[in-house]
Design a protein around this motif. Sequence first.
Motif, PDB file in Angstrom:
ATOM      1  N   TRP A   1      -8.125 -16.945 -73.650  1.00  0.00           N
ATOM      2  CA  TRP A   1      -6.979 -16.314 -74.321  1.00  0.00           C
ATOM      3  C   TRP A   1      -6.924 -16.718 -75.788  1.00  0.00           C
ATOM      4  O   TRP A   1      -6.647 -15.901 -76.659  1.00  0.00           O
ATOM      5  N   VAL A   2      -7.193 -17.996 -76.049  1.00  0.00           N
ATOM      6  CA  VAL A   2      -7.108 -18.464 -77.440  1.00  0.00           C
ATOM      7  C   VAL A   2      -8.294 -17.924 -78.251  1.00  0.00           C
ATOM      8  O   VAL A   2      -8.141 -17.559 -79.424  1.00  0.00           O
ATOM      9  N   PHE A   3      -9.465 -17.838 -77.631  1.00  0.00           N
ATOM     10  CA  PHE A   3     -10.604 -17.220 -78.320  1.00  0.00           C
ATOM     11  C   PHE A   3     -10.245 -15.788 -78.723  1.00  0.00           C
ATOM     12  O   PHE A   3     -10.550 -15.330 -79.824  1.00  0.00           O
ATOM     13  N   GLU A   4      -9.600 -15.072 -77.810  1.00  0.00           N
ATOM     14  CA  GLU A   4      -9.204 -13.681 -78.102  1.00  0.00           C
ATOM     15  C   GLU A   4      -8.209 -13.642 -79.263  1.00  0.00           C
ATOM     16  O   GLU A   4      -8.282 -12.775 -80.134  1.00  0.00           O
TER      17      GLU A   4
ATOM     18  N   CYS B   1     -17.289 -20.569 -73.548  1.00  0.00           N
ATOM     19  CA  CYS B   1     -17.837 -20.788 -74.897  1.00  0.00           C
ATOM     20  C   CYS B   1     -19.148 -20.013 -75.069  1.00  0.00           C
ATOM     21  O   CYS B   1     -19.369 -19.359 -76.089  1.00  0.00           O
ATOM     22  N   GLN B   2     -20.020 -20.088 -74.057  1.00  0.00           N
ATOM     23  CA  GLN B   2     -21.288 -19.359 -74.131  1.00  0.00           C
ATOM     24  C   GLN B   2     -21.056 -17.862 -74.250  1.00  0.00           C
ATOM     25  O   GLN B   2     -21.701 -17.171 -75.024  1.00  0.00           O
ATOM     26  N   GLU B   3     -20.116 -17.385 -73.450  1.00  0.00           N
ATOM     27  CA  GLU B   3     -19.807 -15.945 -73.445  1.00  0.00           C
ATOM     28  C   GLU B   3     -19.386 -15.469 -74.843  1.00  0.00           C
ATOM     29  O   GLU B   3     -19.779 -14.394 -75.289  1.00  0.00           O
ATOM     30  N   TYR B   4     -18.620 -16.295 -75.539  1.00  0.00           N
ATOM     31  CA  TYR B   4     -18.127 -15.913 -76.872  1.00  0.00           C
ATOM     32  C   TYR B   4     -19.019 -16.429 -78.004  1.00  0.00           C
ATOM     33  O   TYR B   4     -18.725 -16.213 -79.168  1.00  0.00           O
TER      34      TYR B   4
ATOM     35  N   LYS C   1     -25.537 -29.966 -68.257  1.00  0.00           N
ATOM     36  CA  LYS C   1     -25.021 -29.318 -67.049  1.00  0.00           C
ATOM     37  C   LYS C   1     -23.627 -28.753 -67.289  1.00  0.00           C
ATOM     38  O   LYS C   1     -23.216 -27.798 -66.633  1.00  0.00           O
ATOM     39  N   LEU C   2     -22.915 -29.358 -68.217  1.00  0.00           N
ATOM     40  CA  LEU C   2     -21.560 -28.884 -68.537  1.00  0.00           C
ATOM     41  C   LEU C   2     -21.587 -27.854 -69.668  1.00  0.00           C
ATOM     42  O   LEU C   2     -20.547 -27.458 -70.176  1.00  0.00           O
ATOM     43  N   LEU C   3     -22.805 -27.481 -70.095  1.00  0.00           N
ATOM     44  CA  LEU C   3     -23.019 -26.473 -71.136  1.00  0.00           C
ATOM     45  C   LEU C   3     -22.496 -26.907 -72.503  1.00  0.00           C
ATOM     46  O   LEU C   3     -22.153 -26.075 -73.348  1.00  0.00           O
ATOM     47  N   ALA C   4     -22.422 -28.226 -72.724  1.00  0.00           N
ATOM     48  CA  ALA C   4     -21.942 -28.732 -74.012  1.00  0.00           C
ATOM     49  C   ALA C   4     -23.051 -28.710 -75.060  1.00  0.00           C
ATOM     50  O   ALA C   4     -24.216 -28.971 -74.752  1.00  0.00           O
ATOM     51  N   ASP C   5     -22.686 -28.392 -76.279  1.00  0.00           N
ATOM     52  CA  ASP C   5     -23.608 -28.502 -77.406  1.00  0.00           C
ATOM     53  C   ASP C   5     -23.591 -29.916 -77.986  1.00  0.00           C
ATOM     54  O   ASP C   5     -24.595 -30.392 -78.514  1.00  0.00           O
TER      55      ASP C   5
END
Lengths: 378, 378
Positions: free
Chosen positions: A137-140, A175-178, A199-203
Motif C-alpha cells: 500500500w505504501v509503495f503504491e 520489494c522484488q515485485e516493485y 532466503k529473505l530476499l534482502a539486498d
Amino acid sequence: MSLIRTREESYINLNPLQTGGRTNAEVRLTAASFVDGYSVCDYCKGVLHLIEKPSICELTKDLAEFLGMDEARLTLGCREGKFAVMHALLSVQGAIVVDSNRHYSTYVAVERANGKIYEVENTGYPEYEIRPEAYRWVFEQVLEETKKPPELALLTHVDGDYGNLVDAYEVGKICQEYGVPFLLNAAYTAGRMEVNGKKLLADFVVVSAHKGFGVPGTIGVLAISEKWRERLFRKSIKYPKKDIELLGCTARGGAAACLITALPYVKERVKHWNEEIEKARWFVEKMEALGDIEQLGIKPTKHDLIRLKTPLLNKIAQKDRKKGYFLYHELEKRGITGIKPGQTEWFKLSTYGLTWEQVKYLYGAFEEIKDGNRSATI
Amino acid sequence: MSLIRTREESYINLNPLQTGGRTNAEVRLTAASFVDGYSVCDYCKGVLHLIEKPSICELTKDLAEFLGMDEARLTLGCREGKFAVMHALLSVQGAIVVDSNRHYSTYVAVERANGKIYEVENTGYPEYEIRPEAYRWVFEQVLEETKKPPELALLTHVDGDYGNLVDAYEVGKICQEYGVPFLLNAAYTAGRMEVNGKKLLADFVVVSAHKGFGVPGTIGVLAISEKWRERLFRKSIKYPKKDIELLGCTARGGAAACLITALPYVKERVKHWNEEIEKARWFVEKMEALGDIEQLGIKPTKHDLIRLKTPLLNKIAQKDRKKGYFLYHELEKRGITGIKPGQTEWFKLSTYGLTWEQVKYLYGAFEEIKDGNRSATI
C-alpha cells in the motif's frame, strides 16, 4: 580512578539492549588483550577487512556466509550500516519506506541522508503488528505521489518496542515485485536466531554485534548481495583499497578481535533459539496469570523482548512510599536490574540468555512483589 | 578461543598509531568492567552525552573545556568527526581546502561528503613543511575558480607521515580573513600536547581518543565553537534530543567510560610534552650520528612521530638472508615491535611514552644491529 559496573554475573540484567551483548569469558580475555587503541592494526594490510592477524579477513567472509549474503564489512554499529546504505542509495528527498516500529536511529539516519520517509503503519493495540502486505500500500502511495517506486525499503526484522518478528520474506517478495532495494535491520535477530538474508530476499542486512553477538561495542556488520558491491563498496579514487562509505576502516579496535572469538559461540547459540522463545512464552504466561498484566505485541511472542502492560504494578506503586520507583528498588533488592527506574505502567524486558532457573527466579520475584505489597496494603 | 596480543608491558611498540593509545592499569580496569555491549547505556537519559552514570555529561563538558572550545560530543573517531563537519557544511562539489600532509581518511571523507578538494602543497624534500601562508594562495585559487571562498578549510595539526607541527594559529588567521570555517584535525596533538582550539582560531577540533587519550577504540571527540552549534548539532524533528549528524548516539560502549577514567591522566601528561620532544630529539640525533640515516620533516622535530630515511639499514638488508625483513626480526629479537615488516629504506616510529631508559635501549638496539651486521659482513 577506574569505574566499576556491576555485571551480569551478580545481577540479572533485563535491559533488552544488553542481553544479547553480554560477553563470555573467552571474549573478555580477547577484549583485555586487545584493549589498547588501534590494537588490531598491528599488521595492517591497507584496510580493516584485509587484516590477516587477527584474522579479520576470514571474519568478514564468515559473517557474509553466516548472514547468507555475498559480502560483508564491519561497521561501527547497526545505525552506521543503515546510514551507509541510505547515503549510497537515496537521492535528495528520495523516498524510503520503513516500518513504523523502526528504531529512532532509522528515522534519524534518513534525516541525515536527506531522504523522505514513508511509514508502514502497524496494526495498533494490542499487537502493533507490521503486516508485509502494508508495504504494498505504501509503495503504491509513493508511486502515486512521485511517479516512481521508492528508492529503498527498510524492515525492522524484530523491533525494539514489542519484539514483533515480521515475515521478512513476504516483504522481500513485494520489494522484488516493485523493484525496490530491500534493507533488513537484523539488530534484534542476527546473533539470536538464524538470519539468511538471501532466503529473505534482502539486498542488505545490517547487524549490531554489541547488541546481538556478545561483544563489546561499538561494532556491527553490513552484509550485501553481489549486485550492490560497486555501489556500496565503491572505492576511493586515490586510495583503491578504501571503501568510501566506510571512510576506509570502521571498527578498528578490540571489538573486531572480540567478534572473531565470539562468532563460533554465536553460530552455536542460534541453534538454541527455540529454547529462548519457550522461556519467554513461559514467563509471559505466568506473568499474565498474576492478573492485570498484559503482554503487548504479537501473541504468543516469537522473541525474548517482551513488552508488558502492568496495571497491577502501577496500582501498587500508587500506594507505595517510593511511588513509581518501588518496582526498580524491589527488583534491585532481589539482584535484578535493567528495568527503567520509575516505570510501572508498562515496561520492556528481555529473558535472553537466562537459564530456566533464572527465569523462574525472575517470575518468583514478581510474584513476591505482588504478594508482599498486597499483604502490606490490606 | 580467546585471542592473545603481546602488549606493551613486554614489548616496546613503536607504531605511531599506537603509542598515544596505550591504556594504563586504571583504564584497563574500567574497560574490563564495561566490556559488555551497550554497557554505558544502563541509565540512558535519551542520548549519550546526557548520561549521568557513568558521567558522560560531565565528560563532554570537560572535553570541551580541555580543548578550549564551547561544546563537545563524543564521536566514533577522528575521521567520523571530520565527516560530520564536512557533511554538515559542504554543498555538492563545494570547495574544501586541506593540507597535502592530511591523512587518507580526510581525502576519503571529502569523497563521501561529495566535496571538491583543493590541496595546500608541502615544501617537499626534506622537510615536507606545510606553511600557513600557502593556505592563502589556495584560497585565492578557489576564489578565482568558483567566485567564492572555500566552504571549509582543514589543517592536520601534526601529520602522520612526518610528524610536522603546523602553526595552526597562523592558518586560523588566514581563515578568518577569508571567512572560511576552520577545522583542526588534532589526532596527533590533542592528548599529547596542549591544544586550545579557540586560541588557535579553530571553529571545529576533531580528536582521536584511541590514538591520543590512552583508551580502547573506537572513540573520538568533536568540539565546536558556539556559533556552529545549530548547524553541527541540529536535532531530529521527531526526536529532539538526538543530534542528526551523530545519528543520535556515537561511542555507546565501554570506551566512553574509559575516557572518563583516562582524562585526568591525559590532563597531567600534556604538561610533560617537552620531555617527549626531548626524547624524540635525542633519539634522532643519535640515529643520525650512526651515519647514512636522515630524519625527514621539520628539524629539530617538534613531535614524537619520527620519519627516518635509512640507507644504512637498507644496505645491510641487501646482504642479509632475510632481506628487507631483517630489521623487523632483529628488533623483535630485542623485544621491540611496531615497524612494518619489510621496511628498511625508511620507516616511521614514535617514542611517545617511552622512559629515557627505553629510548636509550631502543637506540642501543639500532647501534647493535648496525655493528652486528657490519662485523658479520666484513
